[in-house]
Design a protein around this motif. Structure first.
Motif, short mmCIF file in Angstrom:
data_model
loop_
_atom_site.label_atom_id
_atom_site.label_comp_id
_atom_site.label_asym_id
_atom_site.label_seq_id
_atom_site.Cartn_x
_atom_site.Cartn_y
_atom_site.Cartn_z
N ALA A 93 47.31 39.64 32.00
CA ALA A 93 46.19 38.97 31.35
C ALA A 93 45.18 38.47 32.38
CB ALA A 93 46.70 37.80 30.50
N VAL A 94 45.67 37.91 33.50
CA VAL A 94 44.77 37.42 34.54
C VAL A 94 43.99 38.59 35.14
CG1 VAL A 94 44.71 36.41 36.86
CG2 VAL A 94 46.08 35.33 35.07
N GLU A 95 44.69 39.70 35.41
CA GLU A 95 44.02 40.88 35.96
C GLU A 95 42.98 41.41 34.97
OE1 GLU A 95 44.19 42.24 38.99
OE2 GLU A 95 45.47 40.55 39.51
N SER A 96 43.37 41.43 33.70
CA SER A 96 42.42 41.91 32.68
C SER A 96 41.19 41.00 32.63
CB SER A 96 43.12 41.96 31.33
OG SER A 96 42.22 42.29 30.30
N LEU A 97 41.42 39.68 32.68
CA LEU A 97 40.29 38.74 32.66
C LEU A 97 39.40 38.94 33.89
CD1 LEU A 97 41.91 35.44 31.36
CD2 LEU A 97 40.19 36.83 30.22
N LYS A 98 40.03 39.16 35.04
CA LYS A 98 39.24 39.38 36.27
C LYS A 98 38.38 40.64 36.13
CE LYS A 98 42.16 37.17 39.78
NZ LYS A 98 42.98 37.39 40.97
N GLN A 99 38.99 41.68 35.57
CA GLN A 99 38.23 42.92 35.41
C GLN A 99 37.08 42.72 34.43
OE1 GLN A 99 41.01 45.94 34.27
NE2 GLN A 99 41.86 46.18 36.34
N GLN A 100 37.37 42.03 33.32
CA GLN A 100 36.31 41.78 32.34
C GLN A 100 35.22 40.91 32.94
OE1 GLN A 100 38.14 40.17 28.85
NE2 GLN A 100 39.09 42.11 28.25
N LEU A 101 35.63 39.93 33.74
CA LEU A 101 34.66 39.06 34.39
C LEU A 101 33.80 39.85 35.38
CD1 LEU A 101 33.64 36.17 34.66
CD2 LEU A 101 35.34 35.82 36.44
N ALA A 102 34.45 40.75 36.09
CA ALA A 102 33.71 41.58 37.04
C ALA A 102 32.71 42.46 36.31
CB ALA A 102 34.66 42.41 37.87
N VAL A 103 33.15 43.05 35.19
CA VAL A 103 32.25 43.91 34.42
C VAL A 103 31.08 43.09 33.88
CG1 VAL A 103 32.08 45.26 32.28
CG2 VAL A 103 34.01 45.60 33.84
N ILE A 104 31.41 41.90 33.36
CA ILE A 104 30.34 41.03 32.83
C ILE A 104 29.39 40.63 33.95
CG2 ILE A 104 29.88 38.76 31.82
CD1 ILE A 104 32.46 39.12 30.18
N SER A 105 29.96 40.33 35.10
CA SER A 105 29.12 39.93 36.24
C SER A 105 28.20 41.05 36.66
CB SER A 105 29.99 39.53 37.43
OG SER A 105 30.76 38.41 37.10
N ILE A 106 28.77 42.23 36.69
CA ILE A 106 27.94 43.39 37.09
C ILE A 106 26.85 43.62 36.06
CG2 ILE A 106 27.99 45.88 37.42
CD1 ILE A 106 30.72 45.50 38.74
N MET A 126 27.76 34.28 41.18
CA MET A 126 28.63 35.06 40.30
C MET A 126 29.96 35.36 41.00
SD MET A 126 27.47 35.45 37.48
CE MET A 126 26.42 36.16 36.32
N LEU A 127 29.88 35.68 42.27
CA LEU A 127 31.10 35.96 43.03
C LEU A 127 31.94 34.72 43.19
CD1 LEU A 127 29.89 38.46 45.78
CD2 LEU A 127 31.33 38.94 43.80
N ASP A 128 31.31 33.57 43.41
CA ASP A 128 32.05 32.30 43.50
C ASP A 128 32.75 31.99 42.19
OD1 ASP A 128 31.40 31.92 46.11
OD2 ASP A 128 29.64 30.64 45.69
N LYS A 129 32.06 32.25 41.10
CA LYS A 129 32.67 32.01 39.80
C LYS A 129 33.82 33.00 39.54
CE LYS A 129 28.70 29.98 37.49
NZ LYS A 129 27.72 30.15 36.42
N ALA A 130 33.68 34.22 40.03
CA ALA A 130 34.69 35.25 39.82
C ALA A 130 35.96 34.93 40.61
CB ALA A 130 34.17 36.61 40.20
N ASN A 131 35.87 34.26 41.73
CA ASN A 131 37.03 33.90 42.56
C ASN A 131 37.53 32.52 42.19
OD1 ASN A 131 37.01 36.28 44.01
ND2 ASN A 131 35.54 35.50 45.50
N PHE A 132 37.90 32.30 40.96
CA PHE A 132 38.32 30.98 40.48
C PHE A 132 39.80 30.69 40.79
CE2 PHE A 132 38.78 33.91 36.95
CZ PHE A 132 40.05 33.67 36.51
N ASN A 133 40.55 31.66 41.21
CA ASN A 133 41.96 31.39 41.48
C ASN A 133 42.12 30.93 42.86
OD1 ASN A 133 41.36 33.80 42.71
ND2 ASN A 133 43.25 34.81 42.10
#
Length: 164
Positions: free
Chosen positions: A120-133, A157-164
């Motif tokens: 789920a975390v990986e999926s969220l990261k991918q979705q976040l990356a797609v949304i960011s792009i 956007m990158l700072d927000k994407a690296n929330f872990n």
């Protein structure tokens, strides 16, 4: 009166017949009769001895029977105690096995939960990356002229994407 006082001749012949009869009976009848009486007496004595021996054997058998019954009762009690001990041991082993199985199931469920959480975390990261792009591309399309502004947006956007 003749009946009360018998004559000498009658007494003589009666005595001779009596003695002759006693001699014949002594020679031919008394011996077999006495022999039969002695045999009968021996048989009775043997029967009495056999009856006494049977009584003694019966008493011995009675004691043996009582001992066998006591042994059988003690063996029955021993077997019951063994059965109860075996039952307790089987129940204890079943509880231990059930506890081990429960622990395995819980551990497996935890592993599955962690794996699903990672997915789920990986999926969220991918979705976040797609949304960011997508956002970045839309921003770039709208404001293509300022690169400094683009760099700031991408860094945010990158700072927000690296929330872990």
């Amino acid at each position: 009166m003749d009946l009360i006082t018998p004559g000498i001749g009658l007494i003589f012949w009666t005595t001779i017949v009596f003695l002759l009869l006693m001699t014949l009976l002594g020679k031919f009848a008394w011996k077999p009769i006495l022999k039969a009486v002695h045999l009968r007496e021996a048989n009775i004595n043997d029967s009495l001895k056999a009856a006494e021996q049977a009584r003694i054997e019966l008493a011995s058998l009675e004691q043996d029977k009582e001992m066998i019954v006591r042994d059988a009762k003690s063996e029955k009690l021993r077997l019951i105690d063994e059965g109860k001990a075996t039952q307790v041991e089987i129940i204890r082993e079943a509880k231990v096995k059930a506890k081990q199985e429960a622990e395995k199931i819980v551990e497996s469920a935890k592993k599955d939960f962690e794996a699903e959480k990672q997915k789920a975390v990986e999926s969220l990261k991918q979705q976040l990356a797609v949304i960011s792009i997508d956002m970045a591309s839309k921003i770039l399309e709208s404001e293509i002229d300022t690169t400094k502004k683009h760099e700031e947006i991408i860094n945010k956007m990158l700072d927000k994407a690296n929330f872990n």
